[in-house]
Design an enzyme around this catalytic site. Structure first.
Site, PDB file in Angstrom:
ATOM      1  N   CYS A 141       0.852  -1.192   0.000  1.00  0.00           N
ATOM      2  CA  CYS A 141       0.000   0.000   0.000  1.00  0.00           C
ATOM      3  C   CYS A 141       0.894   1.250   0.000  1.00  0.00           C
ATOM      4  O   CYS A 141       1.907   1.290   0.703  1.00  0.00           O
ATOM      5  CB  CYS A 141      -0.902   0.011   1.233  1.00  0.00           C
ATOM      6  N   CYS A 157       2.025   2.992   3.385  1.00  0.00           N
ATOM      7  CA  CYS A 157       2.421   2.138   4.506  1.00  0.00           C
ATOM      8  C   CYS A 157       3.923   1.884   4.544  1.00  0.00           C
ATOM      9  O   CYS A 157       4.513   1.437   3.562  1.00  0.00           O
ATOM     10  CB  CYS A 157       1.681   0.812   4.395  1.00  0.00           C
ATOM     11  N   GLY A 172       1.933  -6.615   7.956  1.00  0.00           N
ATOM     12  CA  GLY A 172       1.559  -7.853   7.277  1.00  0.00           C
ATOM     13  C   GLY A 172       0.096  -7.897   6.893  1.00  0.00           C
ATOM     14  O   GLY A 172      -0.724  -7.152   7.418  1.00  0.00           O
ATOM     15  N   GLU A 173      -0.200  -8.760   5.935  1.00  0.00           N
ATOM     16  CA  GLU A 173      -1.588  -9.024   5.538  1.00  0.00           C
ATOM     17  C   GLU A 173      -1.964 -10.369   6.157  1.00  0.00           C
ATOM     18  O   GLU A 173      -1.513 -11.425   5.687  1.00  0.00           O
ATOM     19  CB  GLU A 173      -1.691  -9.045   4.006  1.00  0.00           C
ATOM     20  N   SER A 181      -9.878  -2.906   4.770  1.00  0.00           N
ATOM     21  CA  SER A 181      -9.285  -1.628   4.366  1.00  0.00           C
ATOM     22  C   SER A 181      -9.857  -1.224   3.016  1.00  0.00           C
ATOM     23  O   SER A 181      -9.483  -1.776   1.983  1.00  0.00           O
ATOM     24  CB  SER A 181      -7.764  -1.771   4.257  1.00  0.00           C
ATOM     25  N   HIS A 224     -10.395   2.349   1.993  1.00  0.00           N
ATOM     26  CA  HIS A 224      -9.476   3.455   1.707  1.00  0.00           C
ATOM     27  C   HIS A 224      -9.804   4.308   0.489  1.00  0.00           C
ATOM     28  O   HIS A 224      -9.179   5.352   0.283  1.00  0.00           O
ATOM     29  CB  HIS A 224      -8.026   2.960   1.609  1.00  0.00           C
ATOM     30  N   CYS A 235       1.951   1.297  11.167  1.00  0.00           N
ATOM     31  CA  CYS A 235       2.676   0.036  11.124  1.00  0.00           C
ATOM     32  C   CYS A 235       3.948   0.141  10.288  1.00  0.00           C
ATOM     33  O   CYS A 235       3.987   0.765   9.256  1.00  0.00           O
ATOM     34  CB  CYS A 235       1.781  -1.097  10.632  1.00  0.00           C
TER      35      CYS A 235
HETATM   36  S1  SF4 Z   1       0.893  -3.915   6.293  1.00  0.00           S
HETATM   37 FE1  SF4 Z   1      -1.250  -3.475   5.800  1.00  0.00          FE
HETATM   38  S2  SF4 Z   1      -1.261  -1.338   5.122  1.00  0.00           S
HETATM   39 FE2  SF4 Z   1       0.865  -2.053   5.067  1.00  0.00          FE
HETATM   40  S3  SF4 Z   1       1.224  -2.748   2.957  1.00  0.00           S
HETATM   41 FE3  SF4 Z   1       0.587  -4.528   4.160  1.00  0.00          FE
HETATM   42  S4  SF4 Z   1      -1.631  -4.634   3.903  1.00  0.00           S
HETATM   43 FE4  SF4 Z   1      -1.013  -2.574   3.252  1.00  0.00          FE
END
Ligand code: SF4
Length: 342
Positions: free
Chosen positions: A115, A118, A158-159, A213, A215, A332
């Site tokens: 993203c 991020c 992380g996802e 998310s 967004h 994060c």
């Molecule tokens: S941690 Fe969350 S916000 Fe960051 S790149 Fe991964 S999915 Fe996107």
């Protein structure tokens, strides 16, 4: 390698018996770990010395070490950068709310989703965390900061749905009455919208809160800030979220990042209201922290309030997230990135 924090009590019993130890030692070990916050075999003095010696060899405890700790000036947010057994680091954040303490858990080292806003994605994906490494993030807070834990949000680096099996196991582990006995309703999993896994999650029979998310209110804008939207278009994500609600009865939360001139505009407010108005959902509007690297900035207060008010007037239940931790880089990935730059 076996990890004590990955194990249910039953699995530990089986392991101990296979090593020639008594089954009931598992009760004592779980009591030390989950009731007394003791994470060293040497300190588990009720265990016979020879058992402790053997356990050091066959089941070494890798309790994460604190690499750095940041406390927000208001005393309500604490962020830890923890070092894992292989030297990788993860961030985890404690937020002290009126209703209790909540821990934001990381599910991966780095993230592949990329993203635009991020910091976690900056250096790409490194590896998945095991269930035990996620449990250890909670235990680290209990040991170093506070034993009180009300809820968790899997919303750190992380996802989580791309580390599906370990994340499910983690939630089952901490729900277990032998460990932290945390209710599923006190757990939230946040996804960027991995559609097939959202359907899988609905089948698990775990009434956790799903946060998605969003967004952006349309695919074109969403693709600009979330490349994953190329694979999973908005309508598919919304359909999977509706399915989750239908199956579990749990209201889905949509996260919506407020970015100056991009997602926090009158046009976006109108489009979002058309998309979500009148539905049994909740929108959590989150002001971005200014990000000079990618040129994305926080809107001014007036614009954000107007955005939120428009949604409320058009039937969208929305809250503007109280800021927690922006002063200590609690978005994060920021702490881990900072360390890697040093
Ligand atoms: S941690 Fe969350 S916000 Fe960051 S790149 Fe991964 S999915 Fe996107």
């Amino acid at each position: 390698m076996n990890n004590l924090f990955d194990m249910t009590k039953k699995e530990l019993q089986t392991f101990l018996v296979a090593q020639g130890m008594k089954k009931f030692r598992a009760d004592q070990i779980f009591h030390y770990v989950y009731k007394e916050n003791i994470f060293s075999w040497d300190e588990m003095v009720l265990l016979p010395k020879k058992d402790r010696q053997l356990l050091k060899d066959v089941l070494p405890i890798h309790f994460p070490e604190i690499v750095s700790r940041l406390d927000a000036p208001d005393g309500q947010t604490v962020k830890l950068l923890l070092q894992l057994a292989d030297g990788e680091t993860v961030e985890t954040v404690l937020m002290m709310h009126d209703y209790g303490n909540s821990i934001c858990v990381s599910s991966q080292v780095g993230c592949a989703v990329n993203c635009a806003f991020c910091a976690s994605a900056k250096n790409g994906f490194v590896r998945n965390l095991s269930a035990g490494e996620m449990v250890a993030q909670l235990l680290a807070f209990r040991k170093y900061v506070t034993p009180e834990l009300h809820s968790i949000v899997i919303m750190g680096t992380g996802e989580p749905l791309l580390n599906y099996d370990n994340v499910i196991r983690f939630m089952k582990l901490i729900h277990d009455k032998d460990t932290l006995y945390l209710g599923y309703r006190n757990m939230t999993l946040s996804t960027s919208g991995i559609v097939p896994k959202m359907y899988d999650l609905a089948k698990e029979g775990m009434p956790i809160t799903l946060a998605v998310s969003l967004h952006a209110p349309n695919d074109a804008l969403r693709r600009r800030i979330m490349p994953i939207a190329e694979k999973y278009p908005l309508e598919a994500v919304l359909q999977a979220a509706r399915h989750y609600f239908d199956v579990t009865g749990r209201k889905v939360t949509f996260e919506y990042i407020l970015i100056k001139g991009l997602t926090c505009t009158n046009a976006c407010a109108k489009e979002l209201a058309r998309l979500l108005g009148g539905q049994n959902i909740l929108v959590n509007a989150i002001p971005i922290n200014d990000n000079y690297d990618v040129g994305l900035y926080r809107p001014d207060e007036k614009t954000m309030n107007e955005f939120v008010t428009y949604l409320q007037r058009h039937g969208v239940p929305v809250t503007l997230r109280r800021e927690m931790g922006s002063k200590i880089q609690a978005a994060c990935g920021q702490l881990r990135i900072k360390r890697e730059k040093i």
